[in-house]
Design a protein around this motif. Structure first.
Motif, PDB file in Angstrom:
ATOM      1  N   GLY A 109       0.792  -1.211   0.000  1.00  0.00           N
ATOM      2  CA  GLY A 109       0.000   0.000   0.000  1.00  0.00           C
ATOM      3  C   GLY A 109       0.828   1.266   0.000  1.00  0.00           C
ATOM      4  N   THR A 110       0.268   2.316  -0.579  1.00  0.00           N
ATOM      5  CA  THR A 110       0.873   3.653  -0.565  1.00  0.00           C
ATOM      6  C   THR A 110      -0.162   4.630  -0.052  1.00  0.00           C
ATOM      7  OG1 THR A 110       2.310   3.215  -2.470  1.00  0.00           O
ATOM      8  CG2 THR A 110       1.851   5.525  -1.949  1.00  0.00           C
ATOM      9  N   THR A 111       0.204   5.361   0.976  1.00  0.00           N
ATOM     10  CA  THR A 111      -0.684   6.392   1.505  1.00  0.00           C
ATOM     11  C   THR A 111      -0.418   7.682   0.761  1.00  0.00           C
ATOM     12  OG1 THR A 111      -0.647   5.361   3.689  1.00  0.00           O
ATOM     13  CG2 THR A 111      -1.377   7.656   3.556  1.00  0.00           C
TER      14      THR A 111
ATOM     15  N   TYR B  35      -9.405 -11.967   4.010  1.00  0.00           N
ATOM     16  CA  TYR B  35      -8.085 -11.362   4.086  1.00  0.00           C
ATOM     17  C   TYR B  35      -7.865 -10.808   5.487  1.00  0.00           C
ATOM     18  CZ  TYR B  35      -7.286 -11.330  -0.998  1.00  0.00           C
ATOM     19  OH  TYR B  35      -7.070 -11.688  -2.312  1.00  0.00           O
ATOM     20  N   GLN B  36      -6.603 -10.801   5.897  1.00  0.00           N
ATOM     21  CA  GLN B  36      -6.196 -10.146   7.136  1.00  0.00           C
ATOM     22  C   GLN B  36      -5.367  -8.919   6.770  1.00  0.00           C
ATOM     23  OE1 GLN B  36      -2.758 -11.655   9.344  1.00  0.00           O
ATOM     24  NE2 GLN B  36      -4.050 -11.807  11.169  1.00  0.00           N
ATOM     25  N   GLN B  37      -5.753  -7.759   7.305  1.00  0.00           N
ATOM     26  CA  GLN B  37      -4.977  -6.546   7.036  1.00  0.00           C
ATOM     27  C   GLN B  37      -4.485  -5.968   8.346  1.00  0.00           C
ATOM     28  OE1 GLN B  37      -6.986  -3.369   4.926  1.00  0.00           O
ATOM     29  NE2 GLN B  37      -5.066  -2.405   4.347  1.00  0.00           N
ATOM     30  N   ILE B  38      -3.194  -6.111   8.585  1.00  0.00           N
ATOM     31  CA  ILE B  38      -2.552  -5.543   9.751  1.00  0.00           C
ATOM     32  C   ILE B  38      -2.192  -4.097   9.441  1.00  0.00           C
ATOM     33  CG2 ILE B  38      -0.471  -5.670  11.178  1.00  0.00           C
ATOM     34  CD1 ILE B  38      -0.639  -8.733  10.836  1.00  0.00           C
ATOM     35  N   LEU B  39      -2.286  -3.242  10.437  1.00  0.00           N
ATOM     36  CA  LEU B  39      -2.046  -1.810  10.249  1.00  0.00           C
ATOM     37  C   LEU B  39      -0.722  -1.558   9.528  1.00  0.00           C
ATOM     38  CD1 LEU B  39      -3.268   0.966  10.934  1.00  0.00           C
ATOM     39  CD2 LEU B  39      -1.826   0.968  12.990  1.00  0.00           C
ATOM     40  N   GLY B  40      -0.782  -0.784   8.447  1.00  0.00           N
ATOM     41  CA  GLY B  40       0.423  -0.439   7.711  1.00  0.00           C
ATOM     42  C   GLY B  40       0.835  -1.451   6.662  1.00  0.00           C
ATOM     43  N   LYS B  83      -4.431 -14.334  19.754  1.00  0.00           N
ATOM     44  CA  LYS B  83      -3.148 -13.813  20.222  1.00  0.00           C
ATOM     45  C   LYS B  83      -3.100 -12.311  19.938  1.00  0.00           C
ATOM     46  CE  LYS B  83      -0.270 -17.933  19.594  1.00  0.00           C
ATOM     47  NZ  LYS B  83       0.978 -18.464  18.983  1.00  0.00           N
ATOM     48  N   LEU B  84      -2.156 -11.643  20.594  1.00  0.00           N
ATOM     49  CA  LEU B  84      -2.026 -10.196  20.404  1.00  0.00           C
ATOM     50  C   LEU B  84      -1.807  -9.852  18.936  1.00  0.00           C
ATOM     51  CD1 LEU B  84       0.270  -9.252  23.436  1.00  0.00           C
ATOM     52  CD2 LEU B  84      -2.211  -8.994  23.262  1.00  0.00           C
ATOM     53  N   GLU B  85      -1.010 -10.693  18.249  1.00  0.00           N
ATOM     54  CA  GLU B  85      -0.667 -10.389  16.857  1.00  0.00           C
ATOM     55  C   GLU B  85      -1.828 -10.599  15.883  1.00  0.00           C
ATOM     56  OE1 GLU B  85       0.981 -12.616  18.788  1.00  0.00           O
ATOM     57  OE2 GLU B  85       1.475 -14.442  17.640  1.00  0.00           O
ATOM     58  N   ASP B  86      -2.963 -11.077  16.395  1.00  0.00           N
ATOM     59  CA  ASP B  86      -4.144 -11.224  15.535  1.00  0.00           C
ATOM     60  C   ASP B  86      -4.907  -9.917  15.393  1.00  0.00           C
ATOM     61  OD1 ASP B  86      -4.826 -14.457  17.035  1.00  0.00           O
ATOM     62  OD2 ASP B  86      -3.544 -13.938  15.329  1.00  0.00           O
ATOM     63  N   SER B  87      -4.490  -8.897  16.137  1.00  0.00           N
ATOM     64  CA  SER B  87      -5.132  -7.588  16.004  1.00  0.00           C
ATOM     65  C   SER B  87      -4.966  -7.099  14.574  1.00  0.00           C
ATOM     66  CB  SER B  87      -4.496  -6.585  16.968  1.00  0.00           C
ATOM     67  OG  SER B  87      -4.772  -6.934  18.302  1.00  0.00           O
ATOM     68  N   ALA B  88      -6.093  -6.873  13.907  1.00  0.00           N
ATOM     69  CA  ALA B  88      -6.065  -6.556  12.476  1.00  0.00           C
ATOM     70  C   ALA B  88      -7.494  -6.272  12.027  1.00  0.00           C
ATOM     71  CB  ALA B  88      -5.503  -7.726  11.667  1.00  0.00           C
ATOM     72  N   VAL B  89      -7.628  -5.881  10.776  1.00  0.00           N
ATOM     73  CA  VAL B  89      -8.943  -5.806  10.145  1.00  0.00           C
ATOM     74  C   VAL B  89      -9.105  -7.061   9.294  1.00  0.00           C
ATOM     75  CG1 VAL B  89     -10.435  -4.555   8.551  1.00  0.00           C
ATOM     76  CG2 VAL B  89      -8.932  -3.289  10.105  1.00  0.00           C
ATOM     77  N   ARG B 109     -12.878  -5.007  12.487  1.00  0.00           N
ATOM     78  CA  ARG B 109     -11.628  -4.626  13.161  1.00  0.00           C
ATOM     79  C   ARG B 109     -11.542  -5.352  14.500  1.00  0.00           C
ATOM     80  NH1 ARG B 109      -8.021  -0.619  12.555  1.00  0.00           N
ATOM     81  NH2 ARG B 109      -9.352   0.398  11.009  1.00  0.00           N
ATOM     82  N   LEU B 110     -10.488  -6.152  14.661  1.00  0.00           N
ATOM     83  CA  LEU B 110     -10.271  -6.910  15.893  1.00  0.00           C
ATOM     84  C   LEU B 110      -9.116  -6.317  16.681  1.00  0.00           C
ATOM     85  CD1 LEU B 110     -10.708  -9.396  17.744  1.00  0.00           C
ATOM     86  CD2 LEU B 110      -9.056 -10.611  16.306  1.00  0.00           C
TER      87      LEU B 110
END
Lengths: 116, 113
Positions: A109-111, B35-40, B83-89, B109-110
């Protein structure tokens, strides 16, 4: 393994500036190519897609992209950005190309932030 | 045309608890994706269904994640234990047979504490 690489993580432009976002993929077979956009607070939406034919494809809102097979690239362009183009942009590649069963792989992704 | 529906939109749980997400694809779409989307990061495919059969689940952590697609329509994705690392959309998408374009839901969002 197949992968998609987007060159810029964060781009800041002023309104009316031109935009080009780079996307390269690694896969030797047939691909379908996509650019998706995610506006703040909204879901992913399709900007444009390439399946075959003219490698220059036009999408919504004045966006276009060019598929260069020899460079494994599918760069997104817009001649003049607007503040409303502020969003996150994802390049995606569908490998296998076998109709509807291919795997869709996204870049990171690109913001894009457009300053008024 | 109604879009892809997902619920819940937001969920906060403690680690080691379980959670389930639901997806209703666009009517007539044979293929469904989670799909799993982790922040960033970009979305990462967890599982792909064609009707009610699994096409690809190579990146699904099967020790804790499970998914099913009931009668080739609705789907649920479960995480147990989280788990903590499952935090994602968690994004659900569906696709018609002909175009290959994916239509996405708004995501669930989890947050795992």
């Amino acid at each position: 393994a197949q992968s998609v690489s987007q060159h810029n993580h964060h781009v800041i432009l002023s309104e009316a500036a031109s935009l080009e976002l780079g996307c390269n993929y690694s896969y030797g077979g047939t691909v379908n190519l996509f650019w998706y956009v995610q506006y703040p607070g909204q879901h992913l939406q399709l900007l444009l897609k390439y399946f075959s034919g003219d490698p220059l494809v036009k999408g919504i809102k004045g966006f276009e992209a060019e598929f260069i097979k020899s460079k494994f690239s599918f760069n997104l362009r817009k001649p003049s950005v607007q503040w409303s183009d502020t969003a996150e942009y994802f390049c995606a590649v569908k490998t296998d190309g076998s109709g509807n069963t291919g795997k869709l792989i996204f870049g990171q992704g690109t913001t894009l932030q457009v300053k008024p | 045309e109604a879009g892809v529906a997902q619920s819940p939109r937001y969920k906060i749980i403690e680690k080691r608890q379980s959670v389930a997400f639901w997806c209703n694809p666009i009517s007539g779409h044979a293929t469904l994706y989670w799909y799993q989307q982790i922040l960033g990061q970009g979305p990462k495919l967890l599982i792909q269904f064609q009707n009610n059969g699994v096409v690809d689940d190579s990146q699904l952590p099967k020790d804790r994640f499970s998914a099913e697609r009931l009668k080739g329509v609705d789907s649920t994705l479960k995480i147990q234990p989280a788990k903590l690392e499952d935090s994602a959309v968690y994004l659900c998408a569906s696709s018609p047979r002909t175009t290959g374009e994916l239509f996405f839901g708004e995501g669930s969002r989890l947050t795992v504490l």
